[in-house]
Design a protein around this motif. Structure first.
Motif, PDB file in Angstrom:
ATOM      1  N   ALA A  30      53.532  34.846  37.024  1.00  0.00           N
ATOM      2  CA  ALA A  30      52.630  34.020  36.207  1.00  0.00           C
ATOM      3  C   ALA A  30      53.393  32.843  35.590  1.00  0.00           C
ATOM      4  O   ALA A  30      52.905  31.701  35.583  1.00  0.00           O
ATOM      5  CB  ALA A  30      51.980  34.868  35.122  1.00  0.00           C
ATOM      6  N   MET A  83      45.573  32.581  40.509  1.00  0.00           N
ATOM      7  CA  MET A  83      46.442  33.471  39.743  1.00  0.00           C
ATOM      8  C   MET A  83      45.708  34.060  38.548  1.00  0.00           C
ATOM      9  O   MET A  83      45.773  35.275  38.294  1.00  0.00           O
ATOM     10  CB  MET A  83      47.688  32.702  39.295  1.00  0.00           C
ATOM     11  CG  MET A  83      48.743  33.550  38.607  1.00  0.00           C
ATOM     12  SD  MET A  83      48.586  33.520  36.811  1.00  0.00           S
ATOM     13  CE  MET A  83      49.043  31.826  36.460  1.00  0.00           C
ATOM     14  N   GLU A  84      44.978  33.231  37.815  1.00  0.00           N
ATOM     15  CA  GLU A  84      44.261  33.718  36.636  1.00  0.00           C
ATOM     16  C   GLU A  84      43.117  34.650  37.031  1.00  0.00           C
ATOM     17  O   GLU A  84      42.829  35.632  36.328  1.00  0.00           O
ATOM     18  CB  GLU A  84      43.748  32.534  35.822  1.00  0.00           C
ATOM     19  CG  GLU A  84      44.893  31.770  35.138  1.00  0.00           C
ATOM     20  CD  GLU A  84      44.425  30.548  34.366  1.00  0.00           C
ATOM     21  OE1 GLU A  84      43.319  30.030  34.672  1.00  0.00           O
ATOM     22  OE2 GLU A  84      45.153  30.095  33.454  1.00  0.00           O
ATOM     23  N   LEU A 132      44.781  37.990  37.648  1.00  0.00           N
ATOM     24  CA  LEU A 132      45.170  38.642  36.399  1.00  0.00           C
ATOM     25  C   LEU A 132      43.970  39.300  35.725  1.00  0.00           C
ATOM     26  O   LEU A 132      44.084  40.394  35.157  1.00  0.00           O
ATOM     27  CB  LEU A 132      45.829  37.637  35.453  1.00  0.00           C
ATOM     28  CG  LEU A 132      47.198  37.085  35.872  1.00  0.00           C
ATOM     29  CD1 LEU A 132      47.717  36.086  34.841  1.00  0.00           C
ATOM     30  CD2 LEU A 132      48.217  38.204  36.077  1.00  0.00           C
ATOM     31  N   LEU A 177      50.115  37.588  43.706  1.00  0.00           N
ATOM     32  CA  LEU A 177      50.528  36.680  42.638  1.00  0.00           C
ATOM     33  C   LEU A 177      51.740  35.850  43.053  1.00  0.00           C
ATOM     34  O   LEU A 177      51.870  34.678  42.680  1.00  0.00           O
ATOM     35  CB  LEU A 177      50.815  37.470  41.365  1.00  0.00           C
ATOM     36  CG  LEU A 177      49.555  38.054  40.701  1.00  0.00           C
ATOM     37  CD1 LEU A 177      49.917  39.139  39.696  1.00  0.00           C
ATOM     38  CD2 LEU A 177      48.749  36.946  40.016  1.00  0.00           C
TER      39      LEU A 177
END
Length: 442
Positions: free
Chosen positions: A297, A275-276, A279, A263
């Motif tokens: 984030a 990044m998403e 997650l 991240l």
């Protein structure tokens, strides 16, 4: 120059002078002894340990010079402390100086010392020097430990040398060693730093996170006794971005090291999509966000221009827990990216909320924020002024670079020469330059 003034060491004697400064003949022996700060190896070791704890690693060479002038013979433990200090301060030139001094005194470096030296190479982004240390170890018959391979891997990763990183992985495998989370973290970092950045970069980040799930999440720490004794965590030794947070158990989950590094890479790569995706993978693995993950984030969203999503994940996270100062600071830093009017207003509003909750800036946070805010070219400079006032209210002087930029920004505004704020900043700048201008260069 009085670099060590105010330092409290063995038997609470201050350090008003450096011994290697010329001493006037008029100074009597008794007076000089009173002003002295260490005379034997035990006292010098105490001074060195205290300087490292205070992060005043730039003074280690000066203290070593004083030891030599006093005729005090350093022992192996002394050199270990000195080299750990240079590692913590990312001072590669000093690290090699102490290595050479140690060898000249007939004290060959052991494998732990080589690990610290290689780690310093990584912090200073000098993978070639790390490889030369490996060759030196082989020439002198120093047996590599698992830690050594991981230090090398992460040192090569710092400069994006994926070829060298995979060569080290092959050497590890040949030596019968398996990969752990720090190895995958190193490989992710290597691809993040590899130039040019291509579509393969983010693909490899996700791929390596998936591959890393083969290591056991309940693996025990491999911190060696040497590292524990020297207060060096695995994260610090391997240059993992969570190193400064590992002692705060409520802030990070150390099982998520690979996610932390991945991240962190997404922010540097400005890849919101990656990044998403990570997650979502994290949630599917049954984990919740920790403070460091939320920080990354927020950073990623703001660097990608998605201010609303950055604010949303911040507010969702702090709604169920007491927020750490770092989260507020991350939001403020993100808001100031590009110094847009909307972002600067958000930054100031966030700082006001933070202050109202009794969460205060420490010197490092305050200096970083002032440096960022002082880069604003347009506008009324209200955010930079507010940060300065917050620090002054707590009697905190920012760092020299931050004050320099802030002072220059004030001078570029239409402010009278006798303005009280400008005069105070000018005095502070003069004092900081006088105090730190003569430090030994890195």
């Amino acid at each position: 120059m009085n670099l060590l003034r105010g330092f409290s060491a063995h038997n609470r004697r201050s350090l008003p002078i450096l011994k290697h400064s010329p001493r006037p003949f008029s100074v009597e022996t008794a007076e000089y002894a009173k002003r002295n700060y260490a005379n034997n190896i035990s006292e010098y070791n105490t001074v060195i340990s205290s300087l490292i704890a205070q992060r005043r690693n730039y003074l280690l060479r000066d203290v070593y010079d004083d030891m030599m002038l006093d005729g005090v013979q350093p022992v192996r433990d002394t050199f270990h402390s000195l080299i750990v200090g240079t590692m913590k301060g990312s001072r590669l030139q000093d690290a090699f100086f102490f290595r050479d001094q140690m060898k000249a005194m007939g004290l060959p470096p052991d494998v732990n010392l080589y690990n610290f030296l290689i780690s310093t190479c990584g912090k200073c982004k000098n993978s070639d020097a790390a490889i030369k240390l490996l060759e030196e170890m082989k020439r002198h018959g120093v047996k590599l430990k698992g830690e050594t391979y991981i230090c090398l891997l992460n040192a090569c990763a710092a400069t994006g040398r994926t070829d060298q990183a995979y060569a080290i992985v092959r050497d590890m495998t040949a030596a019968g060693l398996g990969l752990n989370k720090f190895c995958y973290a190193g490989l992710i970092t290597a691809f993040k730093n590899k130039l040019p950045i291509t579509e393969e970069t983010t693909t490899k980040v996700i791929e390596l996170v998936k591959q890393s799930k083969g290591w056991s999440s309940i693996e025990t720490s491999s911190d060696s006794g040497e590292n524990v004794m020297m207060n060096v965590s695995e994260e610090e030794l391997y240059n993992i971005p969570t190193a400064e947070y590992v002692h705060r158990r409520a802030f990070i989950n150390r099982q998520l090291t690979v996610y932390h590094v991945a991240l962190h890479a997404c922010t540097d790569l400005k890849s919101k999509e990656t990044m998403e995706t990570l997650l979502e993978m994290l949630k599917r693995d049954g984990y919740s966000y920790d403070g460091f993950i939320v920080m990354q984030a927020i950073r990623c969203y703001f660097h990608c221009g998605d201010m609303d999503s950055g604010v949303k994940i911040f507010e969702e996270y702090i709604s169920s827990r007491t927020p750490a100062a770092e989260l507020y600071v991350t939001l403020v830093e993100g808001a100031m990216v590009g110094h847009t009017p909307q972002g600067m207003q958000l930054a100031q509003d966030t700082l006001e909320k933070m202050n109202a909750r009794g969460i205060f800036l420490n010197p490092k946070m305050g200096s970083d924020l002032l440096l960022a805010a002082a880069g604003e070219k347009m506008g009324g400079y209200t955010t930079a002024n507010y940060i300065w006032d917050l620090l002054q209210s707590r009697k905190i002087n920012p760092s020299l670079p931050a004050v320099e930029v802030y002072h220059e920004g004030l001078k570029q505004r239409e402010i009278p020469a006798d303005d009280p704020r400008l005069l105070m900043v000018s005095r502070t700048l003069d004092n900081l330059r006088l105090r730190f201008g003569g430090r030994r260069n890195a």
